[in-house]
Write a protein that holds these residues in place. Structure first.
Motif, mmCIF file in Angstrom:
data_model
loop_
_atom_site.group_PDB
_atom_site.id
_atom_site.type_symbol
_atom_site.label_atom_id
_atom_site.label_comp_id
_atom_site.label_asym_id
_atom_site.label_seq_id
_atom_site.Cartn_x
_atom_site.Cartn_y
_atom_site.Cartn_z
ATOM 1 N N UNK A 150 -6.750 -5.730 3.342
ATOM 2 C CA UNK A 150 -6.857 -4.568 4.222
ATOM 3 C C UNK A 150 -8.183 -3.866 3.961
ATOM 4 N N UNK A 151 -8.696 -3.223 5.015
ATOM 5 C CA UNK A 151 -9.988 -2.562 4.887
ATOM 6 C C UNK A 151 -9.919 -1.339 3.982
ATOM 7 N N UNK A 152 -8.925 -0.529 4.195
ATOM 8 C CA UNK A 152 -8.791 0.685 3.393
ATOM 9 C C UNK A 152 -7.400 1.260 3.619
ATOM 10 N N UNK A 153 -7.063 2.281 2.853
ATOM 11 C CA UNK A 153 -5.800 2.988 3.068
ATOM 12 C C UNK A 153 -6.101 4.296 3.799
ATOM 13 N N UNK A 154 -5.058 4.929 4.315
ATOM 14 C CA UNK A 154 -5.249 6.135 5.118
ATOM 15 C C UNK A 154 -5.251 7.408 4.285
ATOM 16 N N UNK A 155 -4.579 7.388 3.135
ATOM 17 C CA UNK A 155 -4.661 8.521 2.202
ATOM 18 C C UNK A 155 -5.003 7.956 0.837
ATOM 19 N N UNK A 213 3.768 2.567 12.127
ATOM 20 C CA UNK A 213 4.646 3.310 13.027
ATOM 21 C C UNK A 213 4.878 4.731 12.515
ATOM 22 N N UNK A 214 5.118 4.863 11.213
ATOM 23 C CA UNK A 214 5.332 6.190 10.623
ATOM 24 C C UNK A 214 4.091 7.060 10.825
ATOM 25 N N UNK A 215 2.916 6.512 10.551
ATOM 26 C CA UNK A 215 1.672 7.283 10.686
ATOM 27 C C UNK A 215 1.448 7.716 12.135
ATOM 28 N N UNK A 216 1.727 6.826 13.077
ATOM 29 C CA UNK A 216 1.533 7.164 14.488
ATOM 30 C C UNK A 216 2.462 8.294 14.914
ATOM 31 N N UNK A 217 3.702 8.252 14.457
ATOM 32 C CA UNK A 217 4.644 9.315 14.813
ATOM 33 C C UNK A 217 4.237 10.646 14.184
ATOM 34 N N UNK A 257 12.165 8.889 3.507
ATOM 35 C CA UNK A 257 13.073 9.723 2.715
ATOM 36 C C UNK A 257 12.700 11.197 2.871
ATOM 37 N N UNK A 258 13.668 12.094 2.727
ATOM 38 C CA UNK A 258 13.369 13.526 2.849
ATOM 39 C C UNK A 258 12.254 14.000 1.917
ATOM 40 N N UNK A 259 12.220 13.492 0.681
ATOM 41 C CA UNK A 259 11.193 13.938 -0.257
ATOM 42 C C UNK A 259 9.803 13.496 0.199
ATOM 43 N N UNK A 260 9.726 12.321 0.837
ATOM 44 C CA UNK A 260 8.442 11.841 1.361
ATOM 45 C C UNK A 260 7.995 12.702 2.534
ATOM 46 N N UNK A 261 8.930 13.046 3.394
ATOM 47 C CA UNK A 261 8.609 13.903 4.539
ATOM 48 C C UNK A 261 8.099 15.263 4.066
ATOM 49 N N UNK A 262 8.772 15.819 3.074
ATOM 50 C CA UNK A 262 8.357 17.121 2.528
ATOM 51 C C UNK A 262 6.968 17.036 1.904
ATOM 52 N N UNK A 263 6.723 15.961 1.140
ATOM 53 C CA UNK A 263 5.413 15.798 0.493
ATOM 54 C C UNK A 263 4.309 15.698 1.540
ATOM 55 N N UNK A 264 4.545 14.926 2.585
ATOM 56 C CA UNK A 264 3.548 14.754 3.648
ATOM 57 C C UNK A 264 3.259 16.089 4.328
ATOM 58 N N UNK A 265 4.303 16.865 4.576
ATOM 59 C CA UNK A 265 4.120 18.176 5.217
ATOM 60 C C UNK A 265 3.363 19.132 4.302
ATOM 61 N N UNK A 266 3.710 19.126 3.032
ATOM 62 C CA UNK A 266 3.058 20.033 2.086
ATOM 63 C C UNK A 266 1.571 19.755 1.958
ATOM 64 N N UNK A 267 1.205 18.471 2.019
ATOM 65 C CA UNK A 267 -0.190 18.086 1.803
ATOM 66 C C UNK A 267 -0.933 17.772 3.108
ATOM 67 N N UNK A 268 -0.223 17.994 4.230
ATOM 68 C CA UNK A 268 -0.844 17.821 5.550
ATOM 69 C C UNK A 268 -1.494 16.438 5.708
ATOM 70 N N UNK A 269 -0.720 15.410 5.412
ATOM 71 C CA UNK A 269 -1.233 14.033 5.457
ATOM 72 C C UNK A 269 -0.992 13.413 6.838
ATOM 73 N N UNK A 270 -1.809 12.438 7.161
ATOM 74 C CA UNK A 270 -1.686 11.600 8.359
ATOM 75 C C UNK A 270 -1.790 12.414 9.662
ATOM 76 N N UNK A 271 -2.580 13.447 9.658
ATOM 77 C CA UNK A 271 -2.732 14.277 10.855
ATOM 78 C C UNK A 271 -3.982 13.926 11.647
ATOM 79 N N UNK A 272 -4.821 13.055 11.098
ATOM 80 C CA UNK A 272 -6.033 12.666 11.814
ATOM 81 C C UNK A 272 -6.166 11.155 11.810
ATOM 82 N N UNK A 328 0.836 -1.205 0.000
ATOM 83 C CA UNK A 328 0.000 0.000 0.000
ATOM 84 C C UNK A 328 0.870 1.255 0.000
ATOM 85 N N UNK A 329 2.101 1.145 0.564
ATOM 86 C CA UNK A 329 3.012 2.297 0.634
ATOM 87 C C UNK A 329 2.268 3.506 1.220
ATOM 88 N N UNK A 330 1.821 3.329 2.449
ATOM 89 C CA UNK A 330 0.911 4.297 3.078
ATOM 90 C C UNK A 330 1.459 4.803 4.410
#
Length: 214
Positions: free
Chosen positions: A44-49, A183-187, A199-214, A9-11
């Motif tokens: 799996x039931x669903x993905x988070x994003x 673990x990544x999503x929980x953190x 990876x840094x590019x993944x961290x930047x993308x997540x921050x830019x799109x405000x993912x995994x905050x809920x 899923x790479x989620x």
């Protein structure tokens, strides 16, 4: 070409996906490893994003690593993705390629729960990695399959196996790192540092799109 396939899923995608993929590519002298994000995984039931974000994060990783390629065959599918069906389609689309499907011991143990799992050996080799904490008991039903189909990879692998273009289980010494997308999503949810996990590019993308905050 000899193509490794790593699905999930790479989620989100993390270093526990990337580092073993690159190591396996080098160890088995593969031409490429294709990262194959799922759209609707059957177990799996669903993905988070949504798929768009997961696809974009994998695509960024592939842009940074020339040995990794994006395979979007499953993420474009509007029905649950079964590995056998996917490999059948890939084999039809790329008859010139030889496929090496990468999985951990935890997935291998549960292989009988997969759709038409025995047909996998008619479509690809299986590259079997260790995952911390997972062992195959001697009495486990899959132990017999492992003993029958295991072939140790060497520089002479293709020559010694003659026309055996699929059907082997190839153990690799790469130990899958004890990192999970959960673990990544929980953190991320708790605003903890994930720099050692993604990876840094993944961290930047997540921050830019405000993912995994809920």
């Amino acid at each position: 070409m000899r193509i490794g396939i790593l699905g999930g899923t790479f989620d989100p995608i993390h270093l526990g996906h990337i580092r073993p993929a690159l190591d396996i590519k080098q160890q088995l002298q593969l031409d490429e490893v294709w990262l194959m994000p799922n759209h609707i995984p059957p177990h799996k039931q669903s993905t988070n994003v949504d798929s768009q974000h997961r696809l974009a994060m994998v695509e960024q990783i592939c842009q940074q690593h020339k040995d990794l390629k994006l395979c979007d065959i499953e993420i474009k599918r509007q029905t649950p993705s079964y590995t056998v069906v996917t490999l059948q389609q890939l084999q039809q689309a790329y008859p010139q390629h030889q496929f090496y499907f990468i999985m951990g011991m935890d997935s291998f143990i549960n292989l009988p729960q997969w759709h038409l799992w025995q047909q996998l050996f008619e479509l690809c080799h299986i590259v079997l990695c260790q995952r911390p904490g997972w062992q195959l008991d001697n009495n486990h039903p899959m132990q017999k399959v492992l003993q029958q189909k295991t072939r140790r990879y060497s520089a002479q692998f293709n020559i010694s196996n003659g026309n055996l273009s699929v059907g082997s289980i190839i153990p690799v010494d790469t130990i899958l790192q004890d990192i999970s997308s959960t673990e990544v999503r929980e953190k991320l949810l708790n605003h903890e540092d994930v720099s050692s996990l993604i990876a840094p590019c993944t961290k930047t993308y997540i921050q830019q799109h405000q993912l995994y905050l809920t």
